[in-house]
Design a protein around this motif. Sequence first.
Motif, PDB file in Angstrom:
ATOM      1  N   GLU A 108       4.714   8.484  12.539  1.00  9.73           N
ATOM      2  CA  GLU A 108       3.452   9.159  12.256  1.00  9.73           C
ATOM      3  C   GLU A 108       3.637  10.611  11.827  1.00  9.73           C
ATOM      4  O   GLU A 108       3.000  11.081  10.890  1.00  9.73           O
ATOM      5  CB  GLU A 108       2.527   9.076  13.470  1.00  9.73           C
ATOM      6  N   SER A 116       0.840  -1.199   0.000  1.00 10.74           N
ATOM      7  CA  SER A 116       0.000   0.000   0.000  1.00 10.74           C
ATOM      8  C   SER A 116       0.879   1.254   0.000  1.00 10.74           C
ATOM      9  O   SER A 116       2.098   1.186   0.240  1.00 10.74           O
ATOM     10  CB  SER A 116      -0.903   0.019   1.228  1.00 10.74           C
ATOM     11  N   TYR A 126       1.920  13.387   3.709  1.00 10.80           N
ATOM     12  CA  TYR A 126       0.520  13.486   3.300  1.00 10.80           C
ATOM     13  C   TYR A 126       0.097  14.936   3.090  1.00 10.80           C
ATOM     14  O   TYR A 126      -0.742  15.229   2.237  1.00 10.80           O
ATOM     15  CB  TYR A 126      -0.381  12.835   4.354  1.00 10.80           C
ATOM     16  N   LYS A 170       4.977  10.702   8.279  1.00  8.80           N
ATOM     17  CA  LYS A 170       3.942  10.370   7.295  1.00  8.80           C
ATOM     18  C   LYS A 170       2.973  11.526   7.103  1.00  8.80           C
ATOM     19  O   LYS A 170       2.562  11.818   5.973  1.00  8.80           O
ATOM     20  CB  LYS A 170       3.198   9.097   7.731  1.00  8.80           C
ATOM     21  N   GLU A 171       2.612  12.201   8.188  1.00 13.40           N
ATOM     22  CA  GLU A 171       1.690  13.325   8.063  1.00 13.40           C
ATOM     23  C   GLU A 171       2.305  14.463   7.255  1.00 13.40           C
ATOM     24  O   GLU A 171       1.607  15.145   6.506  1.00 13.40           O
ATOM     25  CB  GLU A 171       1.272  13.819   9.454  1.00 13.40           C
ATOM     26  N   LYS A 204      -2.616  10.629   0.907  1.00 13.19           N
ATOM     27  CA  LYS A 204      -3.366  10.396   2.142  1.00 13.19           C
ATOM     28  C   LYS A 204      -4.743   9.823   1.833  1.00 13.19           C
ATOM     29  O   LYS A 204      -5.217   8.901   2.508  1.00 13.19           O
ATOM     30  CB  LYS A 204      -3.502  11.691   2.939  1.00 13.19           C
ATOM     31  N   GLU A 256       6.446   3.686   4.896  1.00 10.68           N
ATOM     32  CA  GLU A 256       7.120   3.084   6.051  1.00 10.68           C
ATOM     33  C   GLU A 256       8.404   2.366   5.636  1.00 10.68           C
ATOM     34  O   GLU A 256       9.405   2.408   6.358  1.00 10.68           O
ATOM     35  CB  GLU A 256       6.166   2.125   6.758  1.00 10.68           C
ATOM     36  N   ARG A 298      -4.180   6.094   0.993  1.00 14.60           N
ATOM     37  CA  ARG A 298      -3.049   5.500   1.709  1.00 14.60           C
ATOM     38  C   ARG A 298      -3.147   3.984   1.868  1.00 14.60           C
ATOM     39  O   ARG A 298      -2.128   3.314   2.040  1.00 14.60           O
ATOM     40  CB  ARG A 298      -2.868   6.162   3.071  1.00 14.60           C
ATOM     41  N   LYS A 299      -4.348   3.425   1.800  1.00 12.07           N
ATOM     42  CA  LYS A 299      -4.509   1.972   1.914  1.00 12.07           C
ATOM     43  C   LYS A 299      -4.517   1.286   0.546  1.00 12.07           C
ATOM     44  O   LYS A 299      -4.579   0.060   0.468  1.00 12.07           O
ATOM     45  CB  LYS A 299      -5.803   1.644   2.663  1.00 12.07           C
ATOM     46  N   GLU A 339       0.808   3.584   2.234  1.00  8.53           N
ATOM     47  CA  GLU A 339       1.318   3.753   3.602  1.00  8.53           C
ATOM     48  C   GLU A 339       2.490   2.809   3.876  1.00  8.53           C
ATOM     49  O   GLU A 339       3.496   3.214   4.481  1.00  8.53           O
ATOM     50  CB  GLU A 339       0.197   3.511   4.606  1.00  8.53           C
ATOM     51  N   GLU A 340       2.392   1.588   3.434  1.00  7.68           N
ATOM     52  CA  GLU A 340       3.486   0.628   3.626  1.00  7.68           C
ATOM     53  C   GLU A 340       4.730   1.049   2.855  1.00  7.68           C
ATOM     54  O   GLU A 340       5.856   0.869   3.333  1.00  7.68           O
ATOM     55  CB  GLU A 340       3.033  -0.760   3.189  1.00  7.68           C
TER      56      GLU A 340
END
Length: 244
Positions: free
Chosen positions: A116, A99, A123, A119-120, A130, A105, A133-134, A101-102
């Motif tokens: 966090e 994803s 985003y 990431k924000e 954002k 990371e 993100r999934k 998000e992954e």
Amino acid sequence: MATAENLLVVNDVHAGYIKDLNILQGINFRIAPGELVVVIGPNGAGKSTLAKTIFGLLTPNQGSITFKGKSITDLRPNQIVQRGMCYVPQIQNVFANLSIEENLEMGAFVRSGSLENLKEQIYTMFPVLKQRRKQRAGTLSGGERQMLAMGRALMLDPDLLVLDEPSAALSPILVASVFEQIKAVNQLGKAIMLVEQNAKKALEFADRGYVLESGCDRFEGTGQDLLTNPKVGELYLGAAYKET
């Protein structure tokens, strides 16, 4: 010329993919902190080879590379990353099965603690990431992939971001969007080395630029100086002007 103000200095570098067959023929190159420097030139000039050599994917056969005042000439990419440089290749620059998000990371693999806030920040810079993100990275458009690739690199908070032809194969609308994002990243204080085929557009917002030919740095100057240089225009910008 190397000075105390240079973030990166490439001095008389010869390098290639086969021993004793150099594509780079004595390249000299430099970037100051926070500077956006574009590298242009015809196909086969050595642009991507220079980026890969700086990032340790190729080892110079001659010459030296200094980053933040220390030699990185013989270091591996993972060691160079830890010193504050990230590289975004032209292709295969995201993990398609992970994803968004992954992917972000994974970009922070050498950092410890919570991710966090980082990431924000990404985003905020790239809102579309954002929203999705999934979503698997392999389902993104070309422009969105480039944003994710840059975002993943920025998760390490690098001092220098090396981008290898981020606009390749993108539509004109997506090219404009990606360039806007590159400018936004630069305005955060990040130095950027931009290897780019869209020479005219890149030079329009670059602090400085280099024109490579046959593995040599033939011209160097501010973006505007290179845009108005008749020799550069005749030899290297003709196609770019026709496309716009």
